[in-house]
Design an enzyme around this catalytic site. Structure first.
Site, PDB file in Angstrom:
ATOM      1  N   CYS A 279      -3.987  11.127   6.539  1.00  0.00           N
ATOM      2  CA  CYS A 279      -3.165  10.439   5.531  1.00  0.00           C
ATOM      3  C   CYS A 279      -2.675  11.430   4.475  1.00  0.00           C
ATOM      4  O   CYS A 279      -1.690  11.199   3.802  1.00  0.00           O
ATOM      5  CB  CYS A 279      -3.939   9.296   4.887  1.00  0.00           C
ATOM      6  SG  CYS A 279      -5.095   9.807   3.605  1.00  0.00           S
TER       7      CYS A 279
ATOM      8  N   ARG B 210     -11.389  -0.852  10.304  1.00  0.00           N
ATOM      9  CA  ARG B 210     -11.307  -0.069  11.549  1.00  0.00           C
ATOM     10  C   ARG B 210     -12.244  -0.591  12.655  1.00  0.00           C
ATOM     11  O   ARG B 210     -13.459  -0.562  12.508  1.00  0.00           O
ATOM     12  CB  ARG B 210     -11.646   1.386  11.240  1.00  0.00           C
ATOM     13  CG  ARG B 210     -11.022   2.369  12.203  1.00  0.00           C
ATOM     14  CD  ARG B 210     -11.107   3.778  11.651  1.00  0.00           C
ATOM     15  NE  ARG B 210     -10.313   4.677  12.473  1.00  0.00           N
ATOM     16  CZ  ARG B 210     -10.072   5.943  12.168  1.00  0.00           C
ATOM     17  NH1 ARG B 210     -10.549   6.453  11.070  1.00  0.00           N
ATOM     18  NH2 ARG B 210      -9.341   6.696  12.957  1.00  0.00           N
TER      19      ARG B 210
ATOM     20  N   CYS C  85     -11.412   8.716  -7.856  1.00  0.00           N
ATOM     21  CA  CYS C  85     -12.607   8.154  -8.496  1.00  0.00           C
ATOM     22  C   CYS C  85     -12.677   8.405  -9.996  1.00  0.00           C
ATOM     23  O   CYS C  85     -13.345   7.690 -10.721  1.00  0.00           O
ATOM     24  CB  CYS C  85     -13.849   8.715  -7.823  1.00  0.00           C
ATOM     25  SG  CYS C  85     -14.099  10.483  -8.148  1.00  0.00           S
TER      26      CYS C  85
ATOM     27  N   CYS D 121      -6.166  13.356   0.488  1.00  0.00           N
ATOM     28  CA  CYS D 121      -7.232  14.255   0.026  1.00  0.00           C
ATOM     29  C   CYS D 121      -6.799  15.717   0.094  1.00  0.00           C
ATOM     30  O   CYS D 121      -7.466  16.589  -0.451  1.00  0.00           O
ATOM     31  CB  CYS D 121      -8.470  14.071   0.902  1.00  0.00           C
ATOM     32  SG  CYS D 121      -8.206  14.669   2.597  1.00  0.00           S
TER      33      CYS D 121
ATOM     34  N   CYS E 145     -10.001  15.557 -13.073  1.00  0.00           N
ATOM     35  CA  CYS E 145     -10.280  14.245 -13.681  1.00  0.00           C
ATOM     36  C   CYS E 145     -11.379  14.334 -14.722  1.00  0.00           C
ATOM     37  O   CYS E 145     -11.492  13.469 -15.582  1.00  0.00           O
ATOM     38  CB  CYS E 145     -10.659  13.227 -12.610  1.00  0.00           C
ATOM     39  SG  CYS E 145     -12.252  13.545 -11.832  1.00  0.00           S
TER      40      CYS E 145
ATOM     41  N   CYS F 269     -13.066  13.302   2.728  1.00  0.00           N
ATOM     42  CA  CYS F 269     -11.909  12.935   3.547  1.00  0.00           C
ATOM     43  C   CYS F 269     -12.354  11.792   4.442  1.00  0.00           C
ATOM     44  O   CYS F 269     -13.287  11.942   5.225  1.00  0.00           O
ATOM     45  CB  CYS F 269     -11.441  14.116   4.398  1.00  0.00           C
ATOM     46  SG  CYS F 269     -10.120  13.623   5.528  1.00  0.00           S
TER      47      CYS F 269
ATOM     48  N   CYS G 179     -10.373  10.287   6.620  1.00  0.00           N
ATOM     49  CA  CYS G 179      -9.594  10.179   7.865  1.00  0.00           C
ATOM     50  C   CYS G 179     -10.053  11.114   8.974  1.00  0.00           C
ATOM     51  O   CYS G 179     -10.164  10.711  10.120  1.00  0.00           O
ATOM     52  CB  CYS G 179      -8.133  10.515   7.596  1.00  0.00           C
ATOM     53  SG  CYS G 179      -7.290   9.423   6.473  1.00  0.00           S
TER      54      CYS G 179
ATOM     55  N   ASP H   1     -33.703   8.134 -17.042  1.00  0.00           N
ATOM     56  CA  ASP H   1     -33.702   7.807 -15.616  1.00  0.00           C
ATOM     57  C   ASP H   1     -32.768   8.717 -14.806  1.00  0.00           C
ATOM     58  O   ASP H   1     -32.675   8.584 -13.599  1.00  0.00           O
ATOM     59  CB  ASP H   1     -33.311   6.334 -15.398  1.00  0.00           C
ATOM     60  CG  ASP H   1     -31.979   5.989 -16.035  1.00  0.00           C
ATOM     61  OD1 ASP H   1     -31.392   6.864 -16.708  1.00  0.00           O
ATOM     62  OD2 ASP H   1     -31.518   4.845 -15.862  1.00  0.00           O
TER      63      ASP H   1
ATOM     64  N   GLU I 206      -9.072   3.333  16.882  1.00  0.00           N
ATOM     65  CA  GLU I 206     -10.317   2.651  16.558  1.00  0.00           C
ATOM     66  C   GLU I 206     -11.478   2.895  17.525  1.00  0.00           C
ATOM     67  O   GLU I 206     -12.634   2.968  17.099  1.00  0.00           O
ATOM     68  CB  GLU I 206     -10.066   1.136  16.501  1.00  0.00           C
ATOM     69  CG  GLU I 206      -9.143   0.736  15.379  1.00  0.00           C
ATOM     70  CD  GLU I 206      -8.821  -0.742  15.400  1.00  0.00           C
ATOM     71  OE1 GLU I 206      -9.115  -1.427  14.421  1.00  0.00           O
ATOM     72  OE2 GLU I 206      -8.276  -1.210  16.422  1.00  0.00           O
TER      73      GLU I 206
HETATM   74  S1  FES Z   1      -6.565  12.903   5.361  1.00  0.00           S
HETATM   75 FE1  FES Z   1      -6.860  10.876   4.634  1.00  0.00          FE
HETATM   76  S2  FES Z   1      -8.529  11.079   3.320  1.00  0.00           S
HETATM   77 FE2  FES Z   1      -8.312  13.057   4.165  1.00  0.00          FE
HETATM   78  S1  FES Z   2     -10.558  11.891  -8.925  1.00  0.00           S
HETATM   79 FE1  FES Z   2     -12.313  11.946  -7.683  1.00  0.00          FE
HETATM   80  S2  FES Z   2     -13.133  13.854  -8.192  1.00  0.00           S
HETATM   81 FE2  FES Z   2     -11.530  13.646  -9.593  1.00  0.00          FE
END
Ligand code: FES
Ligand code: FES
Ligand SMILES: Cc1cc2nc3c(=O)[nH]c(=O)nc-3n(C[C@H](O)[C@H](O)[C@H](O)COP(=O)(O)OP(=O)(O)OC[C@H]3O[C@@H](n4cnc5c(N)ncnc54)[C@H](O)[C@@H]3O)c2cc1C
Length: 1256
Positions: free
Chosen positions: A113, A874, A43, A116, A73, A148, A150, A334, A1199
């Site tokens: 996956c 999904r 993000c 994260c 980030c 996460c 997943c 705001d 699913e």
């Molecule tokens: S294991 Fe896929 S987002 Fe956490």
């Molecule tokens: S990339 Fe999402 S918190 Fe840093």
């Protein structure tokens, strides 16, 4: 020239500034400059946790070195002076051995996956560094910033909580640094300990970036810089987390890092407690802990501490400061700042320092209107408050953690001994930009008994009048926020009043959450192992160590380019012209392409690929179909530059005069309705009853949902001698290969697609990933350079379609016992701007998969709207089908006053005996009836919290389509085995299952087998990995390939005396036998369809006054057949269920009338977090189950459990109905509640009336 220095995993780096840009984050530096790809990003605004690293830095006041987690980030690389940074690579790896956290998470199956995963581990690592003694509660609450998508969190939390110690033996986390190295400590510290460091040079540092960067060590230096550089465009950088809330649209000319200024982080007392504005929120929490217990007059700090725990999340709090937070409030009125609300509640003052060194103390209210230019917020002054000051503060959010306030509030009542109000502060946030105190209500209370019911009434009436709310779309509506604000006032009085009626008592509490727990129950047959064995995922350790790479984790050379989409800023219309001149002027911008530059077919969905029905343009030649559509491409030498340049491209449009059609209801009313609606499916009744006692009419919407893959859509394309190599984050290699080839007029054998794994798919990377691949390949091909395209979150959310929302209208007639006489139902599935990936037909299949639908007259339509073409997500279709039927059954039950389960049971088709048995067992084991009795009692005894326990059931149809190739190579030297297959590893554990199947069939140890990533050379023509069946289909092909291999080896083996596997392989090689086999699962295999049965119950509690809920317990029993890999299947079930919870409760896609998606950031779009999952989560596999169809007696799990999550809607609906009774509504009529069951929609459903807010 000055330089800053820092270490990364023990190695020292110097940066002078010239090597980085004004917006180079620590994350950019780690990944791009150091090639440390273990640290991920998604993000770039502090909202997902993928980027968390651990930082040890020196506290400017105590000179201690403290280790904390930060979002890399958000941190600017030039802020890292003297930091010791540890990334996931610094913990452990396959060569040097793994860290305990890495093995622990892997062993608990806490990765799917894996995208994260490094962020989770680094957060936990930092937590452990801050204390060797963590309680389960501390662990559980520390991950608000880690998403996460997943796993459903349970396994991760269990892994980390397994390192905690019992609750009562732990010190508060924020206190812990106090126990560490004091200045008089003589102990020799290890590197890992906090310790005092030598005082370093504290001269002002100046770094020459494109703009100027200063690091100030004292306040004078700040003003010196400001007088030298001017104050027209500067930024003070404390934690730099503010840009996670309000992204810097224009880069400041001058940045002054103030994070090491001692005077800003000091704490002292005059009459007040004076806290430096540079103190981080984590430190502030620690101060609250210490002072609350130490001095009665500051005991209110316990309340502040509890509230601060809900502010942002730990990594943000670790570097985000008080001053930064208040300055954001000053600049953006705001901004629903919690700190501002807290300080305003207690009547704190803010000390401002100006360039003349004049200090001015001002009130919070005046602070809002103070010009901060050329000034520093020096400190905040917290006043002592006697015990006769009663305080409560609240924050209502869309999810449990890491969400800003829908409404936050603080109440301080200074009362005399008779509880008469001497003065009060009633403070609200997120009401309107300048609203701080409810002054008129404060006046009403003056001199009155706070706990008198009439006073309460008068105060509420005044408050209702005084609160004038601004529409802050996409924030919840003014009506919702007002209801919360009034509810909170009442809640505060209830909680402070020692003698309210017991029925009202729980209304004074906020829903407190116990530490979550879970059980996972399944059989396993050791005779079959490694099949059916609960094993650790093959890639788990690679994921936990950051060694697992994803499409874009590759080092780029200086010649490589980065691609960004130019997105349309109208919804429907035509492109008249482009002017990229401004963009191309930026140094480093390489080129600009439009549809005209595509040499071949302008379609990323060529229709000769199975399942694709319509061509969708890669870039539009003329017609724009939705707001945010990619309309052109920019290539530049770095990612951020490409994005910046894309914003500078000027586009002239001819906008359609028609109002954008943004949902099904709009489409049904649109003048071009006929062209938008396509009938895709129907059920024709064969029977109709005549015993009509009740006719029920209604509508119901299954919401849309963003996939929220932690790895956004991404692709890298290189030119090689054998053509283009496309490393795509795709679930569908075949489509990518065909679309890229056709768009570039190349034969398919010149394009190779490689996918080692993807960071989450859930359907979002099936057909949609082909768009990204085509765009990226176009640039790589035309420039003859390697190109990379990674969509930033906002582009991913705007440009890529989501789960189709489904709107239903129905009329159902039943007899007195609830037996259906007829059903007339139409549903409309919102396909976005193309008919591709329609889910409409599977909705009807799902409806008829469990219930007798002989009296159902159903028409199912796909509908075109002016949004990105929606796609599978999904359990597409099945989610809608099951939810619609569940809803209708609930409505019948409500109307006929029967138990919904009984109504369901009378409608289930007779051939589902197995499911009925499962329901019976489930009810007994989950103590369903006993709990319902307890809940009824609870609800009668508590007016303002309501509970419900509901059940959902499912028969999820599984069918097969497409081709799934597998290739197995065996090596003669050691007999080791390598498999490659056409399925995509996206977290479901397909590689592990395939290896288990192979080991079982060949009777070799699992350790002998490795599975490599997919590629289109080894696995050509593979269909998309989707629909839950890929693992099974690839497993089936694996069995076939293994059997072929065994056939080849058998004669060799027969000629030997009890040989080992390696010996047979060696002998076969020597005889010239081919040790590579491949096989395919396709329609020729005639795999038979089957159903996955599931039963689920959910117990929820609703806080009637605020619309917040909690899921207290969920039980799921699912028929997994004989699971190929039970631990992985548990993870699939938990993850799917929690994704369903998000869809039904906290996730909301909201569009402006212009068609622009308003909820396109982590700030506004909220999938569930770790504290939103069921507090008690029990997953059981049906015992002794064997699937006689399917593959190796197993059933699919990816699913189905998502479908069961609708149970939460049914349960919340019941709590809403119960709540309404407290407000005097006589509920003979069903109350329509819009989905999702968010705070806003729940409160709308309840329609609270303050006249019912009473004390006795
Ligand atoms: S294991 Fe896929 S987002 Fe956490
Ligand atoms: S990339 Fe999402 S918190 Fe840093
Ligand atoms: C994911 C996320 C979630 C969040 N959730 C919440 C939440 O729930 N509730 C909430 O209240 N906040 C929330 N925040 C906001 C967070 O509290 C602030 O970002 C943080 O406190 C800002 O501090 P900072 O040191 O990082 O400021 P910076 O980003 O360094 O600075 C922000 C602004 O403040 C100015 N500034 C900084 N220090 C001073 C000073 N001493 N004097 C004058 N100006 C100064 C800077 O010039 C800049 O304009 C969230 C932030 C993120 C990223």
């Amino acid at each position: 020239m000055d330089k800053i220095y820092f270490t990364v995993n023990g190695e020292r780096y110097n940066v002078s500034g010239s090597e980085v840009t004004p917006n180079t984050s620590l994350n950019d530096y780690l990944r791009r400059d150091l090639g440390l790809y273990g640290t991920k990003a998604m993000c770039h605004e502090g909202g997902c946790g993928a980027c968390v690293v651990s930082v040890a830095r020196i506290h400017p006041v105590t000179k201690e070195k403290r280790t904390v987690a930060v979002n890399s980030c958000l941190v600017h690389i030039l802020s890292c002076h003297q930091w010791d940074i540890t990334t996931i690579e610094g913990l452990g790896n396959h060569k040097d051995g793994y860290h305990t956290l890495q093995t622990r998470l892997a062993n608990y199956n806490g990765t799917q996956c894996g995208y994260c995963t490094p962020g989770w581990i680094m957060n936990m690592y930092s937590l452990q560094k801050s204390s060797s003694e963590l309680s389960k509660r501390q662990v559980e609450r520390a991950f608000g910033g880690n998403i996460c998508r997943c796993t459903g969190y349970r396994s991760i939390l269990d892994a980390f909580k397994s390192l905690a110690i019992p609750e009562d033996s732990v010190q508060d986390l924020e206190d812990l640094h106090e126990l560490k190295c004091k200045s008089d400590c003589n102990k020799k510290c290890s590197d890992d300990d906090w310790c005092l460091i030598e005082k370093t040079s504290e001269d002002l540092l100046q770094l020459d970036v494109v703009s100027r960067w200063y690091k100030a060590f004292n306040l004078d230096d700040v003003f010196k810089v400001l007088s030298r550089e001017g104050t027209d465009n500067y930024l003070l950088v404390a934690g730099n987390t503010g840009k996670g809330v309000y992204p810097n649209t224009v880069e400041p000319r001058v940045c002054i890092d103030i994070s090491s200024i001692e005077a800003l982080q000091d704490i002292n007392t005059d009459d007040n407690l004076v806290i430096g504005a540079g103190m981080t929120l984590t430190e502030l929490m620690s101060v609250c802990d210490q002072r609350a217990g130490a001095n009665e007059d500051f005991s209110y700090m316990k309340t502040l501490r509890e509230h601060l725990d809900l502010v942002a999340h730990m990594p943000v709090r670790n570097i985000g400061t008080i001053g930064g937070n208040l300055a954001l409030k000053n600049r953006h009125h705001d901004f629903p700042s919690d700190l501002f609300v807290l300080f305003a509640t207690i009547g704190a003052g803010v000390t401002m320092l100006d360039s003349n060194k004049t200090k001015t103390v001002i009130t919070m209210k005046d602070f809002m209107h103070t010009d901060l230019k050329n000034k520093i917020i020096l400190n905040v002054k917290l006043p002592p408050l006697s015990q006769k000051n009663l305080i409560k503060t609240y924050k209502i959010m869309v999810r449990g953690q890491n969400a800003h306030a829908i409404v936050n509030a603080g109440f301080l009542f200074h009362v005399d001994k008779d509880n008469r109000v001497i003065s009060s502060n009633i403070v609200y946030g997120n009401i309107s930009p300048d609203f701080v105190y409810a002054t008129e209500t404060e006046n009403v209370l003056k001199g009155q008994n706070l706990f008198n019911e009439n006073v309460l009434k008068q105060a509420l009436l005044k408050l209702e009048e005084e609160l004038v709310l601004k529409d802050y779309s996409p924030e919840p509506s003014p009506g919702c926020r007002k209801a919360i604000a009034l509810g909170l006032f009442y809640k505060a009085i209830l909680s402070l009043n020692p003698s309210v009626s017991p029925r009202y008592k729980t209304g004074g509490d906020v829903l407190s959450r116990a530490i979550s727990r879970g059980t996972q129950t399944f059989d396993t047959d050791k005779a079959l192992w490694p099949l059916n064995q609960p094993v650790v995922k093959l890639e788990a350790l690679a994921q936990c160590s950051g060694e697992a790479t994803y499409a874009c984790d590759r080092h780029s050379s200086p010649r490589d380019v980065h691609v960004a989409f130019v997105l349309s800023t109208i919804c429907v219309g035509e492109i008249v012209s482009f002017d990229p001149a401004e963009a191309l002027k930026l140094p480093g911008v390489v080129t600009f392409y439009t549809a005209k530059d595509i040499p071949g077919l302008n379609s990323f969905t060529p229709t000769d690929i199975p399942w694709v029905s319509a061509d969708e343009e890669i870039l539009p030649r003329k017609r724009v179909s939705f707001y945010g559509q990619p309309i052109a491409l920019i290539a530049a030498t770095n990612h951020k530059l490409a994005l910046k340049a894309a914003e500078l491209v000027k586009v002239v449009y001819k906008e359609s005069k028609n109002k954008p059609v943004l949902n099904v209801q709009d489409a049904l009313a649109a003048p071009d309705k006929a062209a938008r609606i396509r009938e895709d499916s129907s059920l024709t009744p064969t029977d109709r009853g005549t015993d009509v006692i009740h006719t029920i009419k209604g509508k119901f919407t299954v919401p849309d949902q963003y996939h929220f893959t932690m790895e956004t859509q991404s692709c890298t394309v290189s030119n090689t001698r054998r053509g283009l190599v496309v490393r795509s984050a795709t679930q569908w290699m075949d489509l990518v290969q065909a679309a890229v080839s056709k768009s570039l007029n190349m034969p398919l054998n010149s394009v190779t697609v490689e996918v080692s794994r993807i960071g989450g798919g859930y359907g979002g990377k099936a057909s949609r990933s082909s768009l990204i691949a085509c765009a990226c390949a176009l640039v790589a091909h035309k420039l003859n350079r390697t190109a990379t395209l990674v969509l930033p979150l906002t582009h991913n959310m705007a440009a890529i379609g989501k789960r189709q929302a489904c709107y239903t209208e129905y009329e159902v007639a039943v007899n007195a016992s609830g037996v259906t006489q007829y059903v007339n139902l139409s549903y409309y599935s919102d396909n976005g701007c193309s008919f591709n990936d329609s889910a409409a037909s599977s909705i009807t299949s799902m409806m008829s998969s469990l219930y007798d639908v002989s009296r159902w007259n159903v028409k199912g339509y796909s509908v075109l709207t002016d949004k990105a073409s929606n796609t599978w997500c999904r359990a597409p279709g099945t989610t809608e089908g099951a939810a619609i039927v569940e809803h209708i059954m609930e409505r019948i039950a409500f109307t006929t006053k029967r138990d919904p389960l009984d109504v369901k049971l009378i409608h289930i088709s007779p051939d589902h005996r197995d499911l009925k048995d499962m329901i019976d067992t489930f009810k007994i084991e989950s103590k369903h009836e006993e709990r319902k009795v307890e809940i009824a009692k609870y609800n009668s005894e508590n007016a303002w919290t309501k509970k419900s326990l509901k059940m959902s059931i499912m028969s999820f149809p599984i069918g097969y389509d497409g081709t799934y190739p597998v290739t197995i190579s065996v090596y003669h030297v050691d007999g080791s085995i390598l498999i490659s297959h056409g399925g995509i590893e996206m977290g479901q554990g397909i590689n592990t299952k395939v290896a288990q199947v192979c080991a079982h069939t060949l009777k070799v140890p699992l350790e002998n087998i490795k599975v490599k990533g997919a590629d289109s050379f080894i696995s050509p023509n593979a269909i998309a990995s989707s629909g839950s069946v890929t693992s099974e289909c690839v497993a089936h092909a694996t069995v076939k390939a293994c059997e072929e291999l065994l056939k080849r080896l058998e004669p060799v083996k027969q000629a030997m005396n009890e040989p080992t596997w390696a010996e047979v392989v060696k002998a076969a090689f020597e005889k010239g036998i081919n040790l590579q086999v491949n096989a395919l699962t396709s329609k020729l295999d005639s795999l038979k369809e089957y159903s996955v049965y599931g039963v689920c119950s959910a117990e929820v509690i609703l806080d009637v006054l605020t619309g917040n809920h909690q899921i207290l317990r969920v039980d799921i029993i699912e028929d997994t057949g004989q699971s190929l890999s039970p631990s992985l299947d548990v993870g699939q079930i938990e993850g799917a269920f929690v994704m369903g919870l998000g869809m039904w409760t906290s996730e909301r896609l909201l569009y402006a009338p212009s068609g622009r998606l308003l909820t396109d950031r982590t700030w506004t779009y909220k999938p569930p977090g770790a504290t939103d999952i069921p507090v008690d989560f029990r997953v059981t596999f049906k015992r002794n189950s064997y699937n006689t169809n399917g593959v190796l007696r197993s059933k699919a799990t990816g699913e189905p459990a998502l479908v069961l999550a609708v149970v939460v809607v049914n349960a919340l609906q019941e709590t809403i109905l119960a709540a309404r009774k407290e407000f005097g509504y006589i509920d003979n009529d069903w109350v329509h509640v819009d989905t999702p069951y968010s705070v806003e929609n729940i409160l709308k459903g309840i329609s609270p009336k303050t006249s019912f807010y009473k004390l006795n």
